[in-house]
Design a protein around this motif. Structure first.
Motif, short mmCIF file in Angstrom:
data_model
loop_
_atom_site.label_atom_id
_atom_site.label_comp_id
_atom_site.label_asym_id
_atom_site.label_seq_id
_atom_site.Cartn_x
_atom_site.Cartn_y
_atom_site.Cartn_z
N ASP A 118 162.95 69.73 67.67
CA ASP A 118 162.81 70.48 66.30
C ASP A 118 161.52 71.21 66.59
N ALA A 121 160.32 76.36 62.79
CA ALA A 121 160.28 75.82 61.59
C ALA A 121 159.65 76.40 60.66
N ASN A 123 158.34 78.68 57.28
CA ASN A 123 158.44 78.42 55.76
C ASN A 123 158.74 79.70 55.20
N HIS A 132 153.14 78.05 63.65
CA HIS A 132 154.65 78.34 63.94
C HIS A 132 154.83 79.25 65.34
N HIS A 158 164.02 73.64 61.56
CA HIS A 158 163.93 72.94 60.40
C HIS A 158 163.36 73.86 59.38
N GLY A 160 161.67 75.82 56.49
CA GLY A 160 161.04 75.27 55.34
C GLY A 160 161.73 76.41 54.23
N GLU A 257 165.28 72.64 55.29
CA GLU A 257 165.27 71.38 54.23
C GLU A 257 166.06 71.43 53.20
N TYR A 307 158.90 66.73 50.89
CA TYR A 307 158.87 66.92 52.46
C TYR A 307 159.22 65.71 53.25
N ASP A 311 162.64 64.90 55.45
CA ASP A 311 162.49 64.51 56.80
C ASP A 311 163.12 63.17 57.10
N TYR A 329 159.74 66.21 67.68
CA TYR A 329 159.08 67.04 66.58
C TYR A 329 157.76 68.08 67.17
N VAL A 331 155.44 69.97 66.28
CA VAL A 331 154.57 70.51 64.87
C VAL A 331 153.20 70.19 65.27
N GLN A 335 149.80 67.69 60.96
CA GLN A 335 150.85 66.77 60.25
C GLN A 335 150.87 65.40 61.31
N PHE A 339 153.99 62.41 60.37
CA PHE A 339 154.91 61.84 61.33
C PHE A 339 154.56 60.42 61.44
N1 ARG Z 1 158.08 73.98 57.94
C1 ARG Z 1 157.08 72.98 58.49
C2 ARG Z 1 155.72 73.65 58.26
O1 ARG Z 1 155.58 74.66 58.48
C3 ARG Z 1 157.28 72.42 59.68
C4 ARG Z 1 158.51 71.48 59.98
C5 ARG Z 1 158.68 70.96 61.22
N2 ARG Z 1 159.83 70.03 61.39
C6 ARG Z 1 159.84 68.54 60.42
N3 ARG Z 1 161.08 68.29 60.64
N4 ARG Z 1 159.19 68.25 59.77
O2 ARG Z 1 154.80 72.76 57.91
#
Ligand code: ARG
Length: 580
Positions: A118, A121, A123, A132, A158, A160, A257, A307, A311, A329, A331, A335, A339
């Protein structure tokens, strides 16, 4: 396949009773070739056996028998050093590399097991942040590396594409927006509207309420609101896809999402059945305090999902759809808590695969270049970075090689490579200071340095072919021939050649470690080392002016290096031009 690490570990396991795995991960590469090619530190055994490390090293050294590839083992202080038979190694490795060619480095370790990555992603409507960019680059490398190791890999973006920001956008677009502007440059324009909304909302707080209403409308399926949202989404996605194409990145799924909207209820029901969702003032909350984590909101009192709820739904959907062995993931580290909460809830749901989900976190990037650091230094537009990379690379190339054909195309590969590699060479968890001069330095630890070494080899090979080597094709690439037709690799006996060969023998190991440790930096660093060893060799030993069979052996050696540099870069998502 050459895996001395494995071979040595098996030997040591038999002698010490330690686990092969444990030995494998403790083997080190000694700082100088006089100390052999691998070193086993005896500290751990010393603690277990309550004997001084040098005594253990000595005892082990006396027990190690030479083998086909292992020449000898010597104790030095607390270390046991292993020496490899380089001529044997060369005889086996070089034909293997040129025969496999673009497939060299591919293995079947994964046996078709499914791995989900993943990554990226972004937004929609919010800027494509530095996070990103890092996720895109790191995720793509892991995607390629796992694929090369024989896994079935599914890359998921994934997106946003749902959330309260769309309420704001709808309000902003209806008040101040213009369709033509939107279509011209959707990513910037939506961001501009988003920023504008916040400025106006400061003056007129009722806009916030209006935005909430619009988002609720969207969630209820209001046609006009949905129509606008769809337009925002598809225009932005097109733009992102253009950039992904430019970067050579592909995804197998763009389920963002919003895709999970009509599955959320089922997740909530499941959570309630398992007693994991408690009501609190009309909202639903997962109480995670008994597990040392802050509780988290699953559904707001107005019914809007969050969110984490999306997920949770996505993870369940993914397992049902792909039956993954692992889900990564990629990311940012900010975050981490999200997770932890996500994985904990999956575990509490009793899902047996909860432990197969992993967060692959990374630090921030700071751009040294003022032009790139907008508000808070966190907002960048990917497109600007890529354009700037290409421009800067173009300038350098024009200066270094004015007569080069296809400068634009080469500049794209070099500039892009510099950005990607400039990220990947760093330990991903650390923050990175991104400095254009540093990532474009043709003699630094950079993609351009490796690309330049690769192009240099290509040029030698093109010239070498004129003297008609059986194993070289007219374009300088290697031709697969029977081993007995190949030049005598035993001639590659200089110190530089031996060093280079030993580094080459570690290629596969670097790829495997990158995957297992989820650290593309392992491969990136390895490639720098390989390019350095090649340049050192080439600086000291002539190729085209060497005599007879020695020349051929050296051409064989460097065509293998070329294949490794090219394939290695490709695994990191970087192209290697043949001229630059
Ligand atoms: N769109 C989210 C962001 O910019 C990241 C998503 C990452 N993937 C996930 N499955 N949460 O913060």
């Amino acid at each position: 396949m050459l895996q001395f690490r494995k071979e040595i570990s098996a030997l040591l396991a038999a002698l010490t009773g330690m686990e092969t795995q444990e030995i494998e991960s403790s083997l080190e590469v000694p700082p100088a070739p006089e100390m052999g090619q691998y070193a086993f530190p005896c500290f751990l055994l010393s603690r277990r056996l309550k004997k001084p490390p040098p005594a253990i090293a000595e005892e082990l050294a006396s027990k190690i028998e030479p083998g086909e590839y292992l020449e000898r083992a010597e104790n030095k202080g607390p270390y046991l050093n292993f020496f490899v038979r380089v001529p044997q190694l060369a005889r086996r490795l070089l034909p293997e590399v040129i025969t496999a060619d673009e497939n060299y480095g591919r293995l079947n370790r994964g046996e078709g097991k499914t791995v989900l990555v993943d990554f990226s992603a972004p937004n929609i409507a919010k800027p494509f942040g530095v996070g990103h960019l890092r996720s895109t680059v790191i995720g793509n490398a892991l995607y390629r590396i796992y694929k090369a190791l024989g896994y079935r890999v599914v890359g998921i973006n994934h997106l946003g594409d749902w959330g309260t920001q769309f309420g704001k956008l709808i309000v902003a677009f209806r008040r101040w927006g213009e369709q033509a502007e939107l279509e011209k440059d959707p990513v910037h324009y939506l961001y501009h509207l988003y920023v504008h909304f916040h400025q106006e909302a400061e003056k007129d707080p009722s806009l916030e309420e209006e935005a909430r209403t619009q988002f609720r409308n969207l969630e209820k399926g209001d046609r006009d609101a949905l129509e606008l949202w769809k337009g925002f989404r598809s225009l932005s996605l097109e733009e992102f896809q253009r950039l992904y194409r430019f970067m050579g990145i592909e995804f197998d799924s763009y389920h963002g999402e919003s895709f999970y909207n009509d599955r959320i209820e089922e997740t909530i029901k499941l959570l309630q059945e398992k007693g994991l969702a408690t009501e609190s003032q009309g909202a639903l909350v997962a109480d995670l305090e008994p597990y040392g984590l802050p509780s988290c909101l699953l559904r707001k009192s107005d019914g809007a999902a969050l969110y984490i709820t999306r997920d949770l739904t996505a993870a369940i959907y993914r397992f049902e759809t792909y039956g993954f062995a692992k889900l990564f993931y990629v990311v940012g580290a900010e975050q981490t808590l999200h997770f932890k909460q996500l994985f904990k809830i999956l575990e509490l749901l009793g899902l047996p695969w909860a432990g197969d989900c992993f967060h692959v976190p990374f630090g921030l990037i700071y751009f040294k270049d003022g032009r790139m650091s907008t508000r808070e230094g966190k907002v960048i537009f990917l497109e600007e970075v890529l354009t700037r990379a290409r421009e800067l690379a173009f300038e350098i190339i024009k200066e270094k090689n004015p007569s080069l054909a296809h400068k634009e195309e080469v500049a794209r590969k070099v500039g892009l490579g510099a950005v990607i590699f400039g990220d990947l060479i760093n330990d991903r968890i650390k923050d990175v200071e991104f400095d254009w001069e540093k990532v474009l330095d043709f003699s630094g630890e950079t993609a351009p340095y490796i690309q330049y070494s690769h192009a240099r080899i290509c040029s030698i090979l093109r010239r070498g072919e004129e003297s008609s080597q059986a194993f070289l094709r007219p374009d300088g690439t290697a031709n697969a021939v029977a081993p007995e037709e190949l030049p005598d690799t035993g001639l590659l006996s200089s110190l530089e050649e031996q060093e280079l060969l030993i580094t080459m023998a570690r290629f596969q190991e670097a790829v495997i470690r990158s995957a297992e440790e989820l650290r593309p930096s392992v491969l990136a660093r390895y490639l720098v080392e390989l390019a350095r060893d090649f340049n050192k060799f080439y600086h000291n030993r002539p190729v085209l002016t060497a005599e007879g069979e020695l020349k051929e052996a050296r051409l064989l050696l460097i065509s293998s290096v070329r294949i490794m540099l090219r394939n290695g870069l490709e695994l990191l998502g970087v192209e290697a031009p043949e001229e630059m």
